[in-house]
Design an enzyme around this catalytic site. Structure first.
Site, PDB file in Angstrom:
ATOM      1  N   GLY A  27      51.895  78.656  72.891  1.00 11.45           N
ATOM      2  CA  GLY A  27      52.320  77.642  71.911  1.00 11.45           C
ATOM      3  C   GLY A  27      52.304  76.255  72.548  1.00 11.45           C
ATOM      4  O   GLY A  27      51.702  76.047  73.604  1.00 11.45           O
ATOM      5  N   ALA A  37      61.944  79.980  78.785  1.00  8.05           N
ATOM      6  CA  ALA A  37      61.906  80.360  77.360  1.00  8.05           C
ATOM      7  C   ALA A  37      63.302  80.781  76.910  1.00  8.05           C
ATOM      8  O   ALA A  37      64.107  79.935  76.481  1.00  8.05           O
ATOM      9  CB  ALA A  37      60.871  81.452  77.153  1.00  8.05           C
ATOM     10  N   ARG A  38      63.596  82.059  77.035  1.00 14.08           N
ATOM     11  CA  ARG A  38      64.925  82.570  76.717  1.00 14.08           C
ATOM     12  C   ARG A  38      65.235  83.705  77.675  1.00 14.08           C
ATOM     13  O   ARG A  38      64.341  84.482  78.039  1.00 14.08           O
ATOM     14  CB  ARG A  38      64.993  83.089  75.275  1.00 14.08           C
ATOM     15  N   GLU A  97      73.835  83.653  79.258  1.00 19.03           N
ATOM     16  CA  GLU A  97      74.270  82.373  79.805  1.00 19.03           C
ATOM     17  C   GLU A  97      75.526  81.850  79.098  1.00 19.03           C
ATOM     18  O   GLU A  97      75.703  82.126  77.906  1.00 19.03           O
ATOM     19  CB  GLU A  97      73.125  81.347  79.756  1.00 19.03           C
ATOM     20  N   HIS A 147      69.780  75.660  82.151  1.00 17.00           N
ATOM     21  CA  HIS A 147      69.149  75.433  80.834  1.00 17.00           C
ATOM     22  C   HIS A 147      68.884  73.930  80.597  1.00 17.00           C
ATOM     23  O   HIS A 147      69.459  73.323  79.691  1.00 17.00           O
ATOM     24  CB  HIS A 147      70.033  76.022  79.719  1.00 17.00           C
ATOM     25  N   GLY A 197      65.751  72.512  80.153  1.00 17.75           N
ATOM     26  CA  GLY A 197      64.404  72.244  79.633  1.00 17.75           C
ATOM     27  C   GLY A 197      64.236  70.907  78.926  1.00 17.75           C
ATOM     28  O   GLY A 197      63.352  70.120  79.247  1.00 17.75           O
TER      29      GLY A 197
HETATM   30  C1  DGY Z   1      65.567  74.714  72.742  1.00 16.49           C
HETATM   31  O1  DGY Z   1      65.244  73.689  72.157  1.00 16.49           O
HETATM   32  O2  DGY Z   1      65.330  75.827  72.288  1.00 16.49           O
HETATM   33  C2  DGY Z   1      66.286  74.554  74.025  1.00 16.49           C
HETATM   34  O3  DGY Z   1      66.191  75.694  74.808  1.00 16.49           O
HETATM   35  C3  DGY Z   1      67.714  74.239  73.754  1.00 16.49           C
HETATM   36  O4  DGY Z   1      68.205  75.232  72.920  1.00 16.49           O
END
Ligand code: DGY
Length: 324
Positions: free
Chosen positions: A158, A242-243, A272, A290, A292
């Site tokens: 993506g 990502a997650r 988390e 976290h 990002g």
């Molecule tokens: C997102 O935008 O998904 C970031 O990880 C913050 O949640």
């Protein structure tokens, strides 16, 4: 009271965003920034016309079962929305939006930062300097792994993965492989100089760096498990921006301990802010909280994008970033 729509905001947001929210809506701000539990979320859903929520809010079917349900929109601050039960939102007639695009470049930077940090042992080096344990330059000190020219394997292709691919190709002369069940059009792939592989297994087997860029869904839960970690090269690194759910954290801990892989750079975790305590003791792991999208510019842009979605919705127009 004016006829302005009431918006409950679940966390503190950058000042410019909170000011704009207060101008546009009857905004209920969360001044002490304490995350809302289920009861707090339900109270907000009962009393506000919309929620500006984020990743720390678990908006489950049970939470959405609240009566009476006043809120008609969940404007998520963030691109990922696995914390919201979309099916339940649809059933209850609640629109859900997210904030794509504005955080793409920052998240790609974050992935690259982790890649460089873990490969070049930057965390270890920094800890050594701060501890006063650095005795000076020497040819064998903290030798890491070269990043330039290596093979990057992207799981998902993506927006964020594409931004990582661009950095990898143009900045670091890397070979880029990827797997995505819904690949981008061939011209996009060609422009990126990336090569598709038929499966995640093929990507993890060949890459020196595996970077995860798929959404968290029931299908991607523990996509990187003990079996796939074993497929990785012993010298390879795993990067996750990502997650947390995409990686089986216990299997990762075991693989790192056994040196099945060389290291990991993590920005997200299964539970988390909790994480397997062993991760914190490992030198071959870089752990970020976290981060990002965590730049001033991007967090303001995310807030403004959520406001744009709320304004469209309340004016009766289709919100730009509707996901449910
Ligand atoms: C997102 O935008 O998904 C970031 O990880 C913050 O949640």
């Amino acid at each position: 009271m004016s006829g302005r729509s009431r918006v409950a905001v679940t966390r503190r947001l950058p000042a410019a965003v909170e000011e704009q929210l207060a101008r546009e809506f009857d905004a209920q701000l969360n001044r002490d920034d304490r995350p809302l539990e289920a009861a707090g979320l339900q109270q907000a859903l009962r009393t506000a016309d919309g929620l500006l929520c984020t990743v720390t809010d678990r908006i489950s079917a049970e939470v959405l079962a609240v009566e009476p349900l006043q809120a008609r929109i969940l404007a998520n601050f963030g691109v990922g929305f696995n914390h919201i039960d979309l099916a339940a939102a649809r059933t209850r007639g609640v629109v859900v939006t997210n904030t794509p695009e504005v955080l793409t470049e920052d998240t790609a930077d974050d992935a690259f930062m982790l890649m460089l940090m873990v490969a070049r042992r930057a965390g270890e080096g920094e800890r050594q300097v701060r501890a006063g344990a650095w005795t000076g330059w020497r040819p064998t000190h903290l030798l890491g792994t070269k990043v330039s020219g290596k093979t990057l394997g992207l799981v998902g292709m993506g927006r964020i993965a594409r931004a990582v691919a661009r950095r990898a190709r143009l900045g670091f002369g890397m070979r880029v492989l990827f797997h995505d069940p819904v690949p981008p059009p061939p011209e996009v792939v060609g422009e990126l100089g990336a090569t598709a592989r038929p499966s995640v297994d093929d990507v993890v087997r060949e890459a020196d760096f595996v970077s995860l860029h798929c959404p968290a869904t029931p299908e991607t839960r523990h996509l990187i498990d003990a079996r796939r970690l074993k497929l990785m090269k012993p010298g390879a690194f795993l990067i996750n921006t990502a997650r947390g759910d995409v990686v089986d954290e216990q299997a990762l801990v075991a693989a790192l301990k056994a040196r099945t892989i060389a290291g990991a750079g993590l920005d997200v975790y299964e539970r988390e802010p909790a994480m397997s305590p062993e991760l914190r003791t490992m030198e071959n792991v870089v752990l970020l909280p976290h981060l990002g999208s965590a730049t001033q510019e991007t967090r303001v842009a995310m807030g403004m994008r959520a406001i744009e979605n709320l304004k469209a919705f309340f004016s009766g127009a289709p919100p730009r970033d509707r996901v449910a």
